[in-house]
Design an enzyme around this catalytic site. Sequence first.
Site, PDB file in Angstrom:
ATOM      1  CB  CYS A   2      -0.880   0.000   1.242  1.00  0.00           C
ATOM      2  SG  CYS A   2      -1.866  -1.489   1.363  1.00  0.00           S
ATOM      3  NE  ARG A  27       5.184   1.292  -1.395  1.00  0.00           N
ATOM      4  CZ  ARG A  27       6.215   1.043  -0.617  1.00  0.00           C
ATOM      5  NH1 ARG A  27       7.398   1.468  -0.970  1.00  0.00           N
ATOM      6  NH2 ARG A  27       6.069   0.394   0.499  1.00  0.00           N
ATOM      7  CD1 TRP A  75      -0.433  -6.439  -1.237  1.00  0.00           C
ATOM      8  CD2 TRP A  75       0.028  -5.992  -3.373  1.00  0.00           C
ATOM      9  NE1 TRP A  75       0.162  -7.541  -1.783  1.00  0.00           N
ATOM     10  CE2 TRP A  75       0.453  -7.301  -3.086  1.00  0.00           C
ATOM     11  CE3 TRP A  75       0.205  -5.483  -4.662  1.00  0.00           C
ATOM     12  CZ2 TRP A  75       1.061  -8.110  -4.049  1.00  0.00           C
ATOM     13  CZ3 TRP A  75       0.823  -6.301  -5.598  1.00  0.00           C
ATOM     14  CH2 TRP A  75       1.233  -7.595  -5.288  1.00  0.00           C
ATOM     15  CG  ASN A  99       0.446   2.225   3.806  1.00  0.00           C
ATOM     16  OD1 ASN A  99      -0.634   2.123   3.242  1.00  0.00           O
ATOM     17  ND2 ASN A  99       1.502   2.773   3.252  1.00  0.00           N
ATOM     18  N   GLY A 100      -0.166  -0.919   6.882  1.00  0.00           N
ATOM     19  CA  GLY A 100       0.187  -1.765   8.030  1.00  0.00           C
ATOM     20  C   GLY A 100      -0.978  -2.672   8.366  1.00  0.00           C
ATOM     21  CD  GLU A 478      14.990 -19.910  -4.684  1.00  0.00           C
ATOM     22  OE1 GLU A 478      14.575 -20.706  -5.535  1.00  0.00           O
ATOM     23  OE2 GLU A 478      14.887 -18.674  -4.810  1.00  0.00           O
ATOM     24  CD  GLU A 485      15.964 -16.926 -11.492  1.00  0.00           C
ATOM     25  OE1 GLU A 485      16.051 -16.729 -10.261  1.00  0.00           O
ATOM     26  OE2 GLU A 485      14.908 -16.790 -12.123  1.00  0.00           O
ATOM     27  CG  HIS A 501      24.915 -42.044  -5.282  1.00  0.00           C
ATOM     28  ND1 HIS A 501      25.209 -43.375  -5.083  1.00  0.00           N
ATOM     29  CD2 HIS A 501      24.508 -41.564  -4.073  1.00  0.00           C
ATOM     30  CE1 HIS A 501      24.958 -43.698  -3.822  1.00  0.00           C
ATOM     31  NE2 HIS A 501      24.539 -42.616  -3.188  1.00  0.00           N
ATOM     32  CE  LYS A 597       8.865 -11.009  -9.810  1.00  0.00           C
ATOM     33  NZ  LYS A 597       9.861 -11.781  -9.033  1.00  0.00           N
TER      34      LYS A 597
HETATM   35  O1  M6R Z   1       5.002 -16.434 -10.302  1.00  0.00           O
HETATM   36  P1  M6R Z   1       5.455 -17.846 -10.010  1.00  0.00           P
HETATM   37  O2  M6R Z   1       5.898 -18.033  -8.618  1.00  0.00           O
HETATM   38  O3  M6R Z   1       4.424 -18.847 -10.423  1.00  0.00           O
HETATM   39  O4  M6R Z   1       6.705 -18.055 -10.950  1.00  0.00           O
HETATM   40  C1  M6R Z   1       7.365 -19.274 -11.046  1.00  0.00           C
HETATM   41  C2  M6R Z   1       8.733 -19.122 -11.654  1.00  0.00           C
HETATM   42  O5  M6R Z   1       8.632 -18.628 -12.964  1.00  0.00           O
HETATM   43  C3  M6R Z   1       9.616 -18.188 -10.832  1.00  0.00           C
HETATM   44  O6  M6R Z   1       9.725 -18.621  -9.517  1.00  0.00           O
HETATM   45  C4  M6R Z   1      11.024 -18.086 -11.447  1.00  0.00           C
HETATM   46  O7  M6R Z   1      11.685 -19.293 -11.314  1.00  0.00           O
HETATM   47  C5  M6R Z   1      11.790 -16.935 -10.778  1.00  0.00           C
HETATM   48  N1  M6R Z   1      12.470 -16.170 -11.760  1.00  0.00           N
HETATM   49  C6  M6R Z   1      12.762 -17.404  -9.747  1.00  0.00           C
HETATM   50  O8  M6R Z   1      13.618 -16.431  -9.289  1.00  0.00           O
END
Ligand code: M6R
Length: 602
Positions: A2, A27, A75, A99-100, A478, A485, A501, A597
């Site tokens: 927000c 935001r 939001w 906000n909050g 991760e 990435e 293995h 994204k």
């Molecule tokens: O919006 P989502 O969480 O469904 O997206 C899934 C993946 O595309 C997303 O996590 C992607 O791997 C990111 N770039 C990871 O940093």
Amino acid sequence: MCGIIGYLGKNEKKEILLDGLQELEYRGYDSAGIAIIENKQLKNFKAVGRLKNLREKTKDYESVGFGVSIGHTRWATHGKPTELNAHPHMGAYSFVVHNGIIENYQELKKELQTDGVKFLSQTDTETIVHLFEKNHNINNNPWQSFQDTIAKLDGAYATLLITEADEETIYFAKNGSPMLIGFNESDVYFASSDTPIIGKATEVYYLEDGEFGYAKDGKVFLFDANGEKTFSKQALATDKAMAQKDGYRFFMEKEIYEQSQVMNDTMMGRVLEDKIDFEELDKNLFDNISNIKICACGTSYHSALTASYLFERIAKIPCQVEIASEFRYKEPLLREDTLFITISQSGETADTLEALKMAKRAGLRSLSICNVDNSSIVRESDAAVLTRAGIEKGVASTKAFATQTMVLWMLAIYVAQAKKTIDSELLKEELNAMRQTPKSLLINDSIHPKMTRLSKRYLHGHGFFFIGRDLFFPLALEGALKLKEISYLHAEGYPSGEMKHGPIALADAELFTVALMPKSLHYEKIKSNVEELCARDATVLAISPEPFDLADDYVKTTYDSHPMLEFFEMMVVTQLLALEISVRLGNDVDMPRNLAKSVTVE
Ligand code: M6R
């Protein structure tokens, strides 16, 4: 997340508010609204969706002459993104933006309802304006009423209130959510961050927690628990792009630093004194459910994998995790006693959405864990839990992963409560550990410079292995995904026990191994796996509370008896490592090549 804007002065207020809200768009928001008092007349406009909808609604309105005004982009957290839930929230003669999260809003709301107050929205914010008017109806003193109101609020807030009972004043209070006051001659501005007032105000004061007061006649009167106080203004920054990033170099960096705060938001109203509660979930959601299947992609898949350990260990319920794009074509056998969970930051990932539709066609009950309310996945699911991470702009997901993992951990406890597989002792331990999580995500003064220094030694080589066991295996996946990435270096996550293995064949001095070595989970086992790599001359960066002599580099983390606290702290270390390697390589941290994204194609 927000955003707030406020203005007191004689310039056209509608445009100041709308321009300010426009600056807060980055935001993320799903509705917006403004309220203005001018010539003793209160005007209010709200619209769902983009700001252009609010502009359209206000196009015939103009506000010239002295007045007070407040605006907000929302939001959704408590309640859907609807016009009624949009701010400013109104009482009979006053308006508020906030906000909050007001933690005790339900209790306050009940009291007010008993007094006959009718609530229009599902939000926590609306309680503020009704409480103010209740006080004012008794004492007929707006300033006293405002003070009495904020004294009753628990939780986080940055709030502005205007009222026809004192039509030339803006009341404000801050506790736990950001708010600043901008000045330019006799004009006074309020905002939740610098950007909306850059170019308008020349000086600024950043409010501290516990401060409140009012603006009137071009002056600001500031108070805290000790009474009225003086304050010094400072020059306002002029660079909007920098201000959007709150001074950080990249959105990803800002989002890594935000994790501690958003974790509080994720837990608010859910981690209670003696239990986990999700007020958005039907109490019967888990009835006749004896199995959980989770589908997701990328980072969200990694939080799902982490959850599979927690569901089986704590809730004693079988849990399988599938990559959504694989699940779609494997002709899966689906049973109706399975709860189908999808996880997605964006809520728009095509593969995850299609997997969800398949599960629904097979008659499964569905639950989504998502950061964006009203997204396709949320709308398609029978039930949804929002992660409350706020908008995530960096393509490389950070705070979304942290909050997804937290929601899943809470959900594992929630299921355990429902299925009575957790005793009170363990429940207490889990809840205590959860409350410590925001602390484990704080970035202390030494860790970031250390990762910056270390990064220069990891810019070459023929690949990275991130290794871990148990919960730390998904974290290793991760960590490797984050690095590849944004650095474009080859990185793989592996269960450390699997190295022998096959992958250990790659070990030599140019193979970089990032070893996640928590003290609370299988330390001796992973230690011997790492020793095997050291014996083959691999270059090892050990992340652990326990010094490890054989490692080439060592990052010390805090010892904690709960593995999830070690998990979150190590997560931050791997995020900072990826960030700093990417910076040194001169890559675009926020928008890495070839990535989007939101992946809305198959
Ligand atoms: O919006 P989502 O969480 O469904 O997206 C899934 C993946 O595309 C997303 O996590 C992607 O791997 C990111 N770039 C990871 O940093």
